[in-house]
Motif scaffolding. Structure first.
Motif, mmCIF file in Angstrom:
data_model
loop_
_atom_site.group_PDB
_atom_site.id
_atom_site.type_symbol
_atom_site.label_atom_id
_atom_site.label_comp_id
_atom_site.label_asym_id
_atom_site.label_seq_id
_atom_site.Cartn_x
_atom_site.Cartn_y
_atom_site.Cartn_z
ATOM 1 N N PHE B 45 17.657 42.383 40.421
ATOM 2 C CA PHE B 45 18.328 41.012 39.770
ATOM 3 C C PHE B 45 19.748 42.285 39.154
ATOM 4 C CE2 PHE B 45 14.614 39.180 40.128
ATOM 5 C CZ PHE B 45 15.049 38.006 40.796
ATOM 6 N N GLY B 46 19.682 43.801 39.382
ATOM 7 C CA GLY B 46 21.159 44.671 38.286
ATOM 8 C C GLY B 46 20.508 44.457 37.125
ATOM 9 N N GLY B 47 19.151 44.244 36.284
ATOM 10 C CA GLY B 47 18.452 44.232 35.696
ATOM 11 C C GLY B 47 18.361 43.456 34.488
ATOM 12 N N LYS B 48 17.610 43.605 33.072
ATOM 13 C CA LYS B 48 17.755 42.568 32.907
ATOM 14 C C LYS B 48 18.859 41.609 32.796
ATOM 15 C CE LYS B 48 15.779 41.482 28.133
ATOM 16 N NZ LYS B 48 15.575 42.677 26.819
ATOM 17 N N GLU B 49 19.768 41.692 31.935
ATOM 18 C CA GLU B 49 20.747 40.847 32.025
ATOM 19 C C GLU B 49 20.754 39.902 32.407
ATOM 20 O OE1 GLU B 49 22.647 40.325 29.246
ATOM 21 O OE2 GLU B 49 23.512 38.200 30.064
ATOM 22 N N GLY B 50 21.417 40.670 33.657
ATOM 23 C CA GLY B 50 20.564 39.733 35.230
ATOM 24 C C GLY B 50 19.590 38.403 35.728
ATOM 25 N N LEU B 51 18.713 39.071 35.080
ATOM 26 C CA LEU B 51 17.501 38.151 35.266
ATOM 27 C C LEU B 51 17.447 37.630 34.403
ATOM 28 C CD1 LEU B 51 14.673 38.468 36.551
ATOM 29 C CD2 LEU B 51 13.539 39.719 34.665
ATOM 30 N N PHE B 52 17.948 37.585 33.573
ATOM 31 C CA PHE B 52 18.270 36.467 32.388
ATOM 32 C C PHE B 52 19.176 35.344 33.014
ATOM 33 C CE2 PHE B 52 19.963 34.050 28.885
ATOM 34 C CZ PHE B 52 18.435 33.441 28.156
ATOM 35 N N ALA B 53 19.775 35.655 33.652
ATOM 36 C CA ALA B 53 20.791 34.621 34.410
ATOM 37 C C ALA B 53 20.470 33.838 35.524
ATOM 38 C CB ALA B 53 22.178 35.893 34.690
ATOM 39 N N ARG B 54 19.859 34.911 36.446
ATOM 40 C CA ARG B 54 19.319 33.935 37.351
ATOM 41 C C ARG B 54 18.433 33.117 37.294
ATOM 42 N NH1 ARG B 54 17.444 31.337 40.622
ATOM 43 N NH2 ARG B 54 17.119 31.924 42.855
ATOM 44 N N ALA B 55 17.159 33.478 35.940
ATOM 45 C CA ALA B 55 15.722 32.618 35.965
ATOM 46 C C ALA B 55 16.461 31.854 34.508
ATOM 47 C CB ALA B 55 14.329 34.029 34.896
ATOM 48 N N VAL B 56 17.390 31.549 33.927
ATOM 49 C CA VAL B 56 17.195 31.241 33.399
ATOM 50 C C VAL B 56 18.622 30.305 32.853
ATOM 51 C CG1 VAL B 56 16.925 30.622 30.026
ATOM 52 C CG2 VAL B 56 15.656 32.371 31.406
ATOM 53 N N LEU B 57 20.301 30.788 33.037
ATOM 54 C CA LEU B 57 21.024 30.155 33.131
ATOM 55 C C LEU B 57 21.381 29.959 34.050
ATOM 56 C CD1 LEU B 57 23.046 33.353 31.076
ATOM 57 C CD2 LEU B 57 21.991 31.033 30.333
ATOM 58 N N HIS B 58 21.440 30.094 35.531
ATOM 59 C CA HIS B 58 21.372 29.632 36.672
ATOM 60 C C HIS B 58 20.395 29.097 37.682
ATOM 61 C CE1 HIS B 58 24.821 32.582 35.450
ATOM 62 N NE2 HIS B 58 25.306 31.413 34.463
ATOM 63 N N VAL B 59 19.552 28.652 36.910
ATOM 64 C CA VAL B 59 18.643 28.215 37.629
ATOM 65 C C VAL B 59 19.248 26.990 38.407
ATOM 66 C CG1 VAL B 59 16.153 27.207 37.545
ATOM 67 C CG2 VAL B 59 17.178 28.367 36.051
ATOM 68 N N PRO B 60 19.297 26.728 39.910
ATOM 69 C CA PRO B 60 19.176 25.830 41.143
ATOM 70 C C PRO B 60 18.623 24.674 40.734
ATOM 71 C CG PRO B 60 18.440 27.714 42.337
ATOM 72 C CD PRO B 60 18.617 27.583 40.922
ATOM 73 N N PHE B 61 18.916 23.456 40.087
ATOM 74 C CA PHE B 61 17.754 22.501 40.068
ATOM 75 C C PHE B 61 18.724 21.499 41.200
ATOM 76 C CE2 PHE B 61 20.417 21.360 36.801
ATOM 77 C CZ PHE B 61 19.658 20.639 35.904
ATOM 78 N N ASP B 62 17.939 20.211 41.769
ATOM 79 C CA ASP B 62 18.176 19.097 41.774
ATOM 80 C C ASP B 62 18.813 17.906 40.864
ATOM 81 O OD1 ASP B 62 19.367 16.748 43.598
ATOM 82 O OD2 ASP B 62 17.711 17.766 45.258
ATOM 83 N N HIS B 63 19.800 17.730 40.614
ATOM 84 C CA HIS B 63 20.102 17.243 39.383
ATOM 85 C C HIS B 63 19.765 15.849 39.903
ATOM 86 C CE1 HIS B 63 24.365 16.345 40.145
ATOM 87 N NE2 HIS B 63 24.254 15.782 39.619
ATOM 88 N N ARG B 64 20.800 15.243 41.126
ATOM 89 C CA ARG B 64 20.388 14.527 41.816
ATOM 90 C C ARG B 64 18.915 13.662 42.179
ATOM 91 N NH1 ARG B 64 24.170 11.108 42.049
ATOM 92 N NH2 ARG B 64 22.882 9.436 41.524
#
Lengths: 195, 195
Positions: B45-64
């Protein structure tokens, strides 16, 4: 003169902690906004941490007065009076305190405790008591979900049209929910279960 | 093997960001919880910031899928289905994402935007559309106040008895509110204004 400086600093601090959160609000920016020398922050509050504590965590407020205003018109008007009283307080300086608390939870665990103790344990518990209904803990918690959610959307997220709705609109839409949580039949399919 | 490590890291990160907020959750502690070498955080993840982005900010989810579940039984069951669907998703991994977003607003302004865009602009706007009622923006925003407030109390503040109430209790108490916000008469003194 000293008192004015102190008050100006507290107000500027609340506003900046509310807008930016603890980490990104700098002592210099707060002092500039208040029009005072940054050295006064150390003089009066012993630094940024002390300023946050005094401006956000330990705001002296008269919860007795709020409970009295909410309960003044009897059990049937609790919902309306909660919306009117909280939104009036929050639209004043209280909104900054609320937003600063919410934005402060990641740096100050105590912010959540203050939110819970002040709102639920102190005020809502007492308001529910005047309703004289069953399941007081559940009713107080349900009221908290609606009030805190309203505060989140109006003062933290800024979601329209709730963010700039007038008080009468909020009373018309949200008060029936709180009234139901306080005095309605909460059982599944209760006689007045549908708002 | 790589995929398992990655998934374990994301889950551990969500849990620790939810419990502690961004600043106090350390890469070392997250890696330890996931049972992997801290170096993997940089690798993946390229560090903590990248981990936060991927784990929290950009979670892919199926809103449909969520919107479909909520709207499956027609306009009269939207309130119940919103509570069932959101609480089910949140009681799973979604609760950590929600709590991490709320706790992340002071360090990541984007957390508020994600909360608003995902919940309100994407899902609630579409759910309101299926109700076919007037004032769609107001109705979506009112639903947001109740849903986010419920999430705050259940997953962030941990307020009892809402924090550990079963889904049926939450449906019985909160669904009528959402149903009213979606299909009720919102005018002052509307025929069904009282829940």
């Amino acid at each position: 003169m000293g008192q004015d400086t102190r008050t100006a600093l507290l107000e500027a601090a609340r506003a900046m902690f509310a807008e930016n959160g603890y980490d990104r609000a700098t002592v210099r920016a707060i002092a500039t906004r208040a029009g005072v020398d940054p050295a006064m922050v150390n003089h009066w509050f012993g630094g940024k941490e002390g300023l946050f504590a005094r401006a956000v965590l330990h705001v002296p407020f008269d919860h007795r007065e709020i409970v009295d205003r909410v309960t003044a018109d009897g059990p049937d008007h609790l919902g309306e009076n909660i919306v009117r009283t909280f939104v009036t307080v929050w639209d004043g300086a209280g909104g900054d305190v609320f937003a600063a608390l919410v934005r402060g939870v990641s740096t100050h665990e105590q912010a959540l405790t203050v939110l819970r103790d002040t709102l639920v344990d102190t005020m809502l518990a007492e308001i529910v008591r005047t309703a004289g209904t069953d399941a007081p803990d559940l009713r107080a918690a349900l009221c908290a979900t609606q009030i805190v959610g309203l505060g989140m959307m109006r003062y933290v997220v800024g979601l329209e049209p709730v963010a700039s709705a007038d008080i009468d609109t909020l009373v018309a839409t949200v008060a029936p929910t709180l009234q139901h949580y306080l005095t309605g039949d909460l059982s599944p399919g209760g006689s007045d279960a549908g708002p």
